[in-house]
Design an enzyme around this catalytic site. Structure first.
Site, PDB file in Angstrom:
ATOM      1  N   ASP A 186      18.934  -0.066   4.938  1.00 42.69           N
ATOM      2  CA  ASP A 186      18.304  -0.419   5.960  1.00 42.69           C
ATOM      3  C   ASP A 186      17.701  -1.739   5.753  1.00 42.69           C
ATOM      4  OD1 ASP A 186      16.733   1.575   4.519  1.00 42.69           O
ATOM      5  OD2 ASP A 186      15.117   1.000   5.637  1.00 42.69           O
ATOM      6  N   GLN A 213      20.924   9.276  -8.367  1.00 39.28           N
ATOM      7  CA  GLN A 213      20.805  10.196  -7.426  1.00 39.28           C
ATOM      8  C   GLN A 213      22.238  10.407  -6.713  1.00 39.28           C
ATOM      9  OE1 GLN A 213      16.374  11.011  -5.709  1.00 39.28           O
ATOM     10  NE2 GLN A 213      16.941   8.824  -5.539  1.00 39.28           N
ATOM     11  N   LEU A 214      22.750   9.512  -6.226  1.00 40.72           N
ATOM     12  CA  LEU A 214      23.777   9.652  -5.419  1.00 40.72           C
ATOM     13  C   LEU A 214      24.986  10.044  -6.281  1.00 40.72           C
ATOM     14  CD1 LEU A 214      25.568   9.645  -2.870  1.00 40.72           C
ATOM     15  CD2 LEU A 214      25.618   7.189  -3.014  1.00 40.72           C
ATOM     16  N   THR A 232      17.553  -0.795  -7.264  1.00 41.80           N
ATOM     17  CA  THR A 232      16.808  -0.146  -6.194  1.00 41.80           C
ATOM     18  C   THR A 232      15.102  -0.277  -6.340  1.00 41.80           C
ATOM     19  OG1 THR A 232      16.790   2.249  -7.153  1.00 41.80           O
ATOM     20  CG2 THR A 232      18.661   1.617  -5.595  1.00 41.80           C
ATOM     21  N   TRP A 252      16.041   5.431   3.474  1.00 44.07           N
ATOM     22  CA  TRP A 252      15.296   6.382   2.953  1.00 44.07           C
ATOM     23  C   TRP A 252      15.973   7.646   2.101  1.00 44.07           C
ATOM     24  CZ3 TRP A 252      11.081   7.308   7.309  1.00 44.07           C
ATOM     25  CH2 TRP A 252      10.416   6.222   7.747  1.00 44.07           C
ATOM     26  N   LYS A 275      21.208  -7.114  -1.222  1.00 37.75           N
ATOM     27  CA  LYS A 275      22.185  -6.030  -0.566  1.00 37.75           C
ATOM     28  C   LYS A 275      23.013  -6.360   0.592  1.00 37.75           C
ATOM     29  CE  LYS A 275      22.385  -2.189  -1.268  1.00 37.75           C
ATOM     30  NZ  LYS A 275      23.227  -1.273  -2.246  1.00 37.75           N
ATOM     31  N   TYR A 299      15.166  -7.985  -2.361  1.00 40.98           N
ATOM     32  CA  TYR A 299      16.078  -6.677  -2.516  1.00 40.98           C
ATOM     33  C   TYR A 299      17.238  -6.533  -1.374  1.00 40.98           C
ATOM     34  CZ  TYR A 299      17.574  -1.741  -1.940  1.00 40.98           C
ATOM     35  OH  TYR A 299      18.436  -0.796  -1.730  1.00 40.98           O
ATOM     36  N   ALA A 302      23.425   0.694  -8.079  1.00 40.89           N
ATOM     37  CA  ALA A 302      22.645  -0.396  -7.489  1.00 40.89           C
ATOM     38  C   ALA A 302      21.017  -0.700  -8.131  1.00 40.89           C
ATOM     39  CB  ALA A 302      22.365  -0.153  -5.902  1.00 40.89           C
TER      40      ALA A 302
END
Length: 378
Positions: free
Chosen positions: A183, A90-91, A141, A229, A209, A205, A139
């Site tokens: 987060d 997505q990024l 995810t 999010w 990270k 997870y 990553a």
């Protein structure tokens, strides 16, 4: 340097050699200039019968000068490249879109099938002297799957070992490394998390990270963006809620109500905003370090976001029923990762750089409208 001084000349003990101390002027932009003033310098003793500039054939030149191409034949320096990992995520797609929209050159987009950044052997295939920046958008995810034996290994490889290798490479070749955090590196006890809060991940997870963040921070030139999010071009919470809202609105469906957790608090981060922030930090050369990044306005629960989506999609926000996390996963038959109760991130540090986070409601409404248009629904 002394500014606004008078033109002066000094005689030396070498016959015919005069040293002129030129007038130097500056302005409030910190620009300065030295003035060659032939008339004033002649009055101070500068001979009037010499030729300037000295003919090239009469000058003394080094071997390098003799073999250097003249300016019209010189090749301009090629800008160093930027490597983007995780380009199909997505990024990664948002970064590619930003690059294309702005006509940037020198970007290379890779994913695990081309360059597995968690594989030490893959690094020898790349001439790192050609690069100046790495943007790590890759990553693992799958938060819940990371709690399984297979997922745990995959998460550690992609989220910890990979960033450690990128950091090592960035350090060795003086590269700038941009990395995305989560987060989930926090336990969610504090209602707002800033960049100085110690890591305390609850699940696998988050642990991987946090390990990746620690590794990236060893690179002298690094930016770590901690987000929560994340929503972009791909499978995500908002698209799932649009689909569920459509099912509730469809009289041929038996779905009347959708339960969404109401005891996890945070804020959305859209990938196009992340891409803009990344390029802002790089272009402005802001101080290296860790920056929290989400959208702005009030922080709410997943259920509140779902109601916004349902209301816009089909006007059926009342179909969203709140439920707490423990009840939601009570009947789960697969491992479930613990979630932070509070995912709210402090934006003060990144706002000081000049980044202005968008209002999450505005961005959400734009996203839902685009998704509805893309699906052919009114």
């Amino acid at each position: 340097m002394e500014f606004e001084k008078e033109l002066e000349v000094t005689e030396t003990n070498i016959p015919g050699l005069l040293v002129f101390d030129l007038s130097v002027h500056d302005d409030n932009r910190d620009w300065f200039k030295e003035n060659w003033q032939k008339a004033k310098m002649t009055a101070l003793g500068l001979p009037t019968d010499f030729q300037w500039p000295i003919p090239l054939e009469e000058s003394e030149r080094s071997e390098a000068d003799l073999h250097h191409p003249i300016l019209k034949d010189a090749k301009p320096m090629v800008l160093r490249r930027t490597l983007v990992t995780g380009a199909n995520g997505q990024l990664g797609r948002a970064i590619r879109e930003y690059v294309q929209e702005h006509g940037f050159e020198g970007f290379e987009f890779t994913d695990i099938d081309e360059f597995d950044f968690s594989d030490p052997a893959a690094y020898a295939q790349i001439d790192w002297s050609l690069y100046g920046t790495i943007i790590n958008a890759g990553a693992y995810t799958a938060v819940d799957k990371a709690e399984t034996p297979e997922g745990r290994a995959g998460a550690w490889k992609a989220n910890a070992q990979g960033p450690a290798l990128l950091a090592k490479t960035a350090t060795e070749h003086n590269l700038t490394l941009v990395h995305i955090s989560s987060d989930y590196v926090f336990d969610g006890v504090a209602q707002v998390h800033d960049e100085e809060e110690p890591f305390a991940p609850l699940g696998m997870y988050g642990q991987t990270k946090a390990a990746g963040d620690i590794a990236v921070a060893t690179a002298p030139k690094h930016y770590i963006l901690c987000s929560s999010w994340v929503i972009g071009d791909g499978h995500n919470f908002v698209k799932t809620m649009i689909s569920l809202s459509d099912r509730v609105a469809d009289p041929n469906e038996a779905l009347e109500q959708v339960t969404v957790v109401d005891d996890q608090i945070g804020c959305l981060t859209f990938t196009q905003d992340m891409a803009r922030a990344i390029f802002f930090l790089l272009e402005r050369e802001v101080p290296y370090g860790t920056y929290d990044l989400t959208l702005s306005r009030d922080n709410v629960s997943w259920a509140a976001i779902a109601r916004e989506v349902f209301a816009q999609a089909n006007g059926n926000a009342q179909a969203v029923a709140p439920i707490n996390t423990e009840e939601y996963f009570a009947n789960a038959t697969v491992p479930v990762s613990p979630r932070p109760a509070y995912s709210t991130l402090d934006l003060a540090k990144i706002e000081e750089t000049g980044v202005e986070p968008s209002d999450w409601r505005d961005e959400l409404h734009t996203y839902v409208a685009a998704a509805r248009k893309g699906s052919g629904r009114a």
